[in-house]
Scaffold this motif. Structure first.
Motif, mmCIF file in Angstrom:
data_model
loop_
_atom_site.group_PDB
_atom_site.id
_atom_site.type_symbol
_atom_site.label_atom_id
_atom_site.label_comp_id
_atom_site.label_asym_id
_atom_site.label_seq_id
_atom_site.Cartn_x
_atom_site.Cartn_y
_atom_site.Cartn_z
ATOM 1 N N GLY A 7 15.824 -13.133 -80.675
ATOM 2 C CA GLY A 7 16.109 -11.797 -81.198
ATOM 3 C C GLY A 7 17.435 -11.729 -81.946
ATOM 4 N N ILE A 8 18.341 -12.671 -81.674
ATOM 5 C CA ILE A 8 19.622 -12.725 -82.388
ATOM 6 C C ILE A 8 19.460 -13.499 -83.695
ATOM 7 C CG2 ILE A 8 22.039 -13.527 -82.273
ATOM 8 C CD1 ILE A 8 21.872 -13.167 -79.206
ATOM 9 N N SER A 9 18.622 -14.534 -83.667
ATOM 10 C CA SER A 9 18.474 -15.377 -84.874
ATOM 11 C C SER A 9 17.526 -14.774 -85.921
ATOM 12 C CB SER A 9 17.972 -16.776 -84.492
ATOM 13 O OG SER A 9 16.689 -16.697 -83.907
ATOM 14 N N GLU A 10 16.743 -13.753 -85.513
ATOM 15 C CA GLU A 10 15.699 -13.232 -86.414
ATOM 16 C C GLU A 10 16.251 -12.734 -87.757
ATOM 17 O OE1 GLU A 10 12.801 -9.360 -86.492
ATOM 18 O OE2 GLU A 10 13.007 -10.366 -84.555
ATOM 19 N N PHE A 11 17.270 -11.860 -87.734
ATOM 20 C CA PHE A 11 17.785 -11.324 -88.998
ATOM 21 C C PHE A 11 18.496 -12.393 -89.841
ATOM 22 C CE2 PHE A 11 20.970 -9.520 -91.794
ATOM 23 C CZ PHE A 11 20.232 -8.581 -92.502
ATOM 24 N N VAL A 173 28.379 -15.981 -90.067
ATOM 25 C CA VAL A 173 29.076 -16.593 -88.926
ATOM 26 C C VAL A 173 29.176 -15.591 -87.775
ATOM 27 C CG1 VAL A 173 31.303 -17.488 -88.106
ATOM 28 C CG2 VAL A 173 30.406 -18.242 -90.315
ATOM 29 N N ALA A 174 29.583 -14.352 -88.105
ATOM 30 C CA ALA A 174 29.851 -13.349 -87.066
ATOM 31 C C ALA A 174 28.630 -13.041 -86.216
ATOM 32 C CB ALA A 174 30.368 -12.060 -87.723
ATOM 33 N N ILE A 175 27.448 -12.987 -86.831
ATOM 34 C CA ILE A 175 26.268 -12.546 -86.076
ATOM 35 C C ILE A 175 25.419 -13.708 -85.544
ATOM 36 C CG2 ILE A 175 26.167 -10.329 -87.285
ATOM 37 C CD1 ILE A 175 23.775 -11.407 -88.900
ATOM 38 N N THR A 176 25.926 -14.932 -85.679
ATOM 39 C CA THR A 176 25.156 -16.084 -85.167
ATOM 40 C C THR A 176 25.931 -16.901 -84.122
ATOM 41 O OG1 THR A 176 25.895 -17.452 -87.036
ATOM 42 C CG2 THR A 176 23.755 -16.356 -87.264
ATOM 43 N N ARG A 177 26.933 -16.297 -83.490
ATOM 44 C CA ARG A 177 27.733 -17.036 -82.497
ATOM 45 C C ARG A 177 27.281 -16.772 -81.059
ATOM 46 N NH1 ARG A 177 28.907 -20.820 -84.891
ATOM 47 N NH2 ARG A 177 27.375 -19.997 -86.326
ATOM 48 N N ALA A 178 26.445 -15.737 -80.855
ATOM 49 C CA ALA A 178 26.092 -15.330 -79.488
ATOM 50 C C ALA A 178 24.808 -16.000 -79.029
ATOM 51 C CB ALA A 178 25.928 -13.810 -79.437
ATOM 52 N N ARG A 179 24.819 -16.483 -77.784
ATOM 53 C CA ARG A 179 23.598 -17.080 -77.226
ATOM 54 C C ARG A 179 22.696 -16.033 -76.579
ATOM 55 N NH1 ARG A 179 27.198 -21.791 -75.727
ATOM 56 N NH2 ARG A 179 27.983 -20.471 -74.054
ATOM 57 N N ARG A 180 23.294 -15.040 -75.891
ATOM 58 C CA ARG A 180 22.470 -14.112 -75.088
ATOM 59 C C ARG A 180 22.670 -12.640 -75.414
ATOM 60 N NH1 ARG A 180 23.693 -15.215 -69.057
ATOM 61 N NH2 ARG A 180 22.346 -13.381 -68.876
ATOM 62 N N GLY A 181 23.803 -12.266 -75.997
ATOM 63 C CA GLY A 181 24.025 -10.853 -76.287
ATOM 64 C C GLY A 181 25.061 -10.666 -77.377
ATOM 65 N N LEU A 182 24.747 -9.818 -78.355
ATOM 66 C CA LEU A 182 25.668 -9.511 -79.457
ATOM 67 C C LEU A 182 25.872 -8.003 -79.507
ATOM 68 C CD1 LEU A 182 27.193 -10.150 -82.172
ATOM 69 C CD2 LEU A 182 24.966 -9.904 -83.307
ATOM 70 N N VAL A 183 27.136 -7.572 -79.495
ATOM 71 C CA VAL A 183 27.472 -6.157 -79.680
ATOM 72 C C VAL A 183 28.344 -6.051 -80.928
ATOM 73 C CG1 VAL A 183 28.639 -4.128 -78.708
ATOM 74 C CG2 VAL A 183 27.428 -5.713 -77.194
ATOM 75 N N VAL A 184 27.947 -5.204 -81.866
ATOM 76 C CA VAL A 184 28.762 -4.948 -83.054
ATOM 77 C C VAL A 184 29.324 -3.534 -82.938
ATOM 78 C CG1 VAL A 184 28.799 -4.754 -85.573
ATOM 79 C CG2 VAL A 184 27.386 -6.525 -84.479
ATOM 80 N N VAL A 185 30.651 -3.428 -83.022
ATOM 81 C CA VAL A 185 31.338 -2.136 -83.005
ATOM 82 C C VAL A 185 31.821 -1.876 -84.429
ATOM 83 C CG1 VAL A 185 33.316 -0.854 -82.087
ATOM 84 C CG2 VAL A 185 32.069 -2.457 -80.605
#
Length: 215
Positions: A7-11, A173-185
């Motif tokens: 779900g993180i790699s999709e976009f 780079v910013a949106i592909t560093r998380a393995r299990r959870g990404l939060v963007v503020v």
């Protein structure tokens, strides 16, 4: 091949790699971190397999110019730092229960990094020293990853200026560093001025709708 929840790699796969970014792990191997779900309610022992691992928190507090170091002026956003601290505190409270091995807080701006360091220095000094919590610029975190990543995009202004937050390589780079959870503020109104961030926000709201329907 990526090591993140699909779900993180999709976009990024679609936006940057023509659909060719393959993740080498299943969703079950990268369980979604419930502490990062955007309702931030009680953590219940429910099946999270349909939950989506990416969360966006809209934060409009104004940016400010920040002086420091050899870089000259930079930007910082105290309201976003406060929100990031809340998210990190919550993650720390539940990290053992959720088996979270690492957390990185990233930002494109050195000015914001200064504020983050001040905010976390006393509060989580032990976790910083142990390497469980990392504070870094996006550029400085290239090639590394963490279970959970919190990204603060900083820019929030009436003119809708995003500066180098809209650099596609930096976003990748910013949106592909998380393995299990990404939060963007970030400030949704300002981020939507950029076609790529606009597409990401649309993708995320559609993807979260789908996961809610499936629950």
């Amino acid at each position: 091949s990526a090591r993140m929840h699909p779900g993180i790699s999709e976009f990024p796969s679609r936006a940057f790699y023509g659909g060719r970014l393959q993740t080498s792990v299943s969703a079950t191997a990268r369980p979604v971190v419930r502490a990062l779900q955007d309702d931030f309610g009680e953590i219940e022992d429910i099946d999270c397999s349909n939950r989506h691992p990416v969360t966006f928190l809209d934060c409009r507090g104004p940016e400010r110019r920040h002086r420091g170091g050899q870089q000259g002026h930079s930007y910082a956003n105290p309201s976003q730092v406060e929100l990031v601290v809340e998210v990190v505190d919550r993650l720390v409270d539940f990290r053992d229960k959720e088996n979270v091995k690492s957390c990185a807080v990233l930002t494109p701006y050195n000015g914001q990094l200064d504020l983050l360091r001040k905010a976390m220095a006393d509060r989580h000094a032990d976790l910083l020293a142990a390497g469980w919590l990392t504070l870094s610029t996006v550029d400085g975190f290239q090639g590394r990853e963490a279970d959970c990543v919190i990204l603060t995009t900083v820019r929030s202004n009436d003119a809708g200026r995003l500066g180098f937050v809209q650099d596609p390589r930096r976003m990748n780079v910013a949106i592909t560093r998380a393995r299990r959870g990404l939060v963007v503020v970030g400030d949704e109104q300002v981020l939507r001025q950029d076609p790529l961030w606009n597409a990401w926000l649309d993708w995320l709201s559609e993807r979260r709708r789908r996961s809610e329907v499936n629950q």
